[in-house]
Design an enzyme around this catalytic site. Structure first.
Site, short mmCIF file in Angstrom:
data_model
loop_
_atom_site.label_atom_id
_atom_site.label_comp_id
_atom_site.label_asym_id
_atom_site.label_seq_id
_atom_site.Cartn_x
_atom_site.Cartn_y
_atom_site.Cartn_z
N GLN A 124 -9.15 1.79 -0.65
CA GLN A 124 -9.00 2.38 -1.51
C GLN A 124 -10.38 3.34 -2.33
OE1 GLN A 124 -8.66 -1.30 -4.08
NE2 GLN A 124 -7.47 -1.96 -2.86
N ARG A 180 -13.47 -7.26 -10.99
CA ARG A 180 -13.72 -6.76 -9.26
C ARG A 180 -14.32 -5.34 -9.20
NH1 ARG A 180 -8.40 -6.59 -6.64
NH2 ARG A 180 -9.29 -5.97 -4.66
N ASP A 229 -6.76 -8.05 4.19
CA ASP A 229 -6.09 -8.82 4.09
C ASP A 229 -5.65 -9.94 4.61
OD1 ASP A 229 -6.41 -6.86 1.75
OD2 ASP A 229 -4.94 -5.67 2.29
N SER A 285 0.79 -1.48 0.03
CA SER A 285 0.30 0.44 0.45
C SER A 285 0.97 1.80 0.26
CB SER A 285 -1.10 0.14 1.17
OG SER A 285 -2.10 -0.62 1.67
N ARG A 341 1.63 4.34 -3.26
CA ARG A 341 1.19 6.22 -2.94
C ARG A 341 2.36 6.58 -3.02
NH1 ARG A 341 -2.59 2.77 0.09
NH2 ARG A 341 -4.07 3.09 0.26
C1 S3P Z 1 -5.45 -1.25 0.19
C2 S3P Z 1 -6.83 -1.68 0.06
C3 S3P Z 1 -7.75 -2.90 0.94
C4 S3P Z 1 -6.96 -4.05 0.62
C5 S3P Z 1 -6.00 -3.60 -0.22
C6 S3P Z 1 -4.74 -2.11 -0.05
C7 S3P Z 1 -5.31 -0.27 -0.09
O1 S3P Z 1 -8.51 -2.98 -0.14
O2 S3P Z 1 -7.39 -5.24 0.80
O3 S3P Z 1 -4.57 -5.85 -0.35
O4 S3P Z 1 -4.14 -0.06 -0.17
O5 S3P Z 1 -4.99 1.11 -0.66
P1 S3P Z 1 -9.54 -2.30 -0.31
O6 S3P Z 1 -10.08 -0.98 0.35
O7 S3P Z 1 -11.16 -2.67 -1.02
O8 S3P Z 1 -11.13 -2.56 1.43
#
Ligand code: S3P
Length: 437
Positions: A173, A126, A319, A26, A30
């Site tokens: 996300q 998705r 996760d 993550s 970013r």
């Molecule tokens: C993530 C947010 C999560 C997570 C993904 C990474 C991110 O998803 O499952 O592996 O980096 O913001 P969601 O925001 O859809 O729950």
């Protein structure tokens, strides 16, 4: 597609090693995104060399950002400023990465040019309306395929305005896509979540000099500022460490040390849950790295018992459910998971994939639309299918260490999206996991 299978044999003895898992996925995504939109050159250290994060870097390179790979896990990103991206001239491939696609959707909604985002077979199934609909109410125009799935066609040149959005889904996300679009919007963009999610976008925007007001469950910013280059240090990914935390917990006599693991409280729900199940996990040398809390984790074998997973931990361990399924299948008694329906729309339907695989190995699992009840007991050998989901593949590999005989895991190639070098690190810790014999 390369449908790599693994064979795993039961662990022959305790797992004893010191391990450093790769950088956080993550944070790496970013870091590339904000560094690309910043003014000046940013250095990223600890960048995850995974399929997902490299896809993000490739996409920004396609839009004119100079990105130098100066060493493994290191990038220098020559930012072009908020308005400096150029039209990519063809579809942009997000591979397997939902984070890349959803966050980019927010960035691209604010550009003067049109763009197309696509991905692999898993990503193409998705749901994307969770970002395209609120972005549309900010003034963006984005077409999806029928059913709200990729590819996404983002029409440029639309003026965006801030909104106050109460998200029906606890999703970092979704929150991040809106905040990134908010950089280009007139006025204030506010996102309120039903439960707090990871706040890396907010923290990193602040590090790049953009004022953000945030607290657990809420983020807000206004347009009209500038991102300035900075140094980013990426901590080790807690979600990758999680497989080894559970492996050491399950294999008798084990002691594993995991170095400098990122312990952002919005990521560590699994630690709370495993401790409540009886796990022995110590945090040593707590410190800050790149503005994030990190510590070395010392994990010793301990017998586990089933619990009801508190619903307030679900978003903080979203996760980690594939590996929790394995821990629960090896615990004494029942573990109940509820309010985790998001697992059905991850890289695979993780409830169905984990339940099917663990049942093949002899576990008793009752599925619910939003979770499962898992009865612990001994696991047998057998053949399971990871269905191309990286985290399910790695979770099954840990199940293989404690099963009574060997297991085969089908369709593991995508492990490299989040954890390149998993097999080598697992072997180094004493696990017998590998490619075809
Ligand atoms: C993530 C947010 C999560 C997570 C993904 C990474 C991110 O998803 O499952 O592996 O980096 O913001 P969601 O925001 O859809 O729950």
């Amino acid at each position: 597609m390369n449908r790599l299978d693994w064979n795993c044999a039961p662990a022959r003895g305790p797992l004893c090693a010191e391990l450093a898992v790769p950088g956080d996925k993550s944070v790496s995504h970013r870091a590339v995104m904000l560094a690309s939109l910043a003014e000046g050159a940013s250095r990223i250290r600890g960048f995850l060399e995974g399929g997902d994060t490299r896809a993000t870097a490739r996409i920004f390179a396609r839009m004119g950002v100079g990105i130098e790979a100066t060493a493994p896990g290191e990038r220098i990103v020559h930012g072009v400023g908020l308005r400096g991206l150029c039209e990519p001239g063809g579809p942009l491939d997000c591979g397997n990465s939902g984070t890349a696609m959803r966050l980019l959707c927010g960035v691209l909604a604010g550009q003067a040019f049109d763009s197309m985002l696509g991905g692999d077979a898993s990503l193409s199934k998705r749901p994307m309306r969770r970002v395209t609909e609120p972005l549309a109410s900010m003034g963006a125009t984005i077409d999806t395929a029928e059913g709200g799935t990729p590819p996404l066609h983002i029409h440029g040149g639309h003026k965006l305005h801030g909104i106050a959005y109460a998200s029906p889904i606890a999703s970092a996300q979704v929150k991040s896509a809106l905040l990134l679009a908010g950089l280009y919007a007139e006025g204030e963009t506010i996102v309120v979540e039903p439960r707090p999610t990871r706040d890396y976008t907010e923290r990193m925007l602040v590090a790049f000099g953009w004022p953000v007001s945030f607290e657990p469950g809420r983020g807000a910013l206004t347009g009209g500022h500038v991102l300035r280059a900075c140094e980013v240090e990426v901590p080790a990914d807690f979600s990758s460490a999680a497989f080894f935390i559970v492996a050491a917990t399950l294999v008798p006599g084990s002691e594993l040390v995991l170095r400098a693991v990122g312990l952002n409280p919005r990521r560590t729900g699994l630690l709370q849950v495993l401790r409540a199940m009886g796990a022995d996990i110590r945090e040593e040398n707590p410190r800050a790295a790149g503005g994030e809390p990190v510590a070395d984790l010392v994990v010793r074998h301990a017998p586990l018992h089933g619990i009801e997973v508190p619903v307030e931990h679900v978003a903080d361990m979203i996760d980690e459910f594939p590996i929790l399924f394995v821990a629960a299948a090896c615990a004494e008694g029942a573990t109940t998971i509820r309010e985790a329906q998001e697992l059905r729309v991850k890289e695979s339907d993780r409830i169905a994939v984990m339940a099917a695989g663990l049942r093949t190995l002899g576990a008793r699992i009752e599925e619910a639309p939003d979770g499962a009840v898992i009865e612990g007991g001994p696991l047998q050998g057998g053949a399971v299918d990871a269905r191309g989901d990286h985290r399910c593949a790695m979770a099954f590999a840990i199940a293989g260490a404690v099963a009574r005989s060997g297991i085969t895991i089908r369709d593991c190639a995508n492990v490299a999206t989040s954890f390149p070098g998993f097999v080598e690190l697992a072997q180094g810790s004493g696990l017998a996991v590998g490619g075809p014999r």
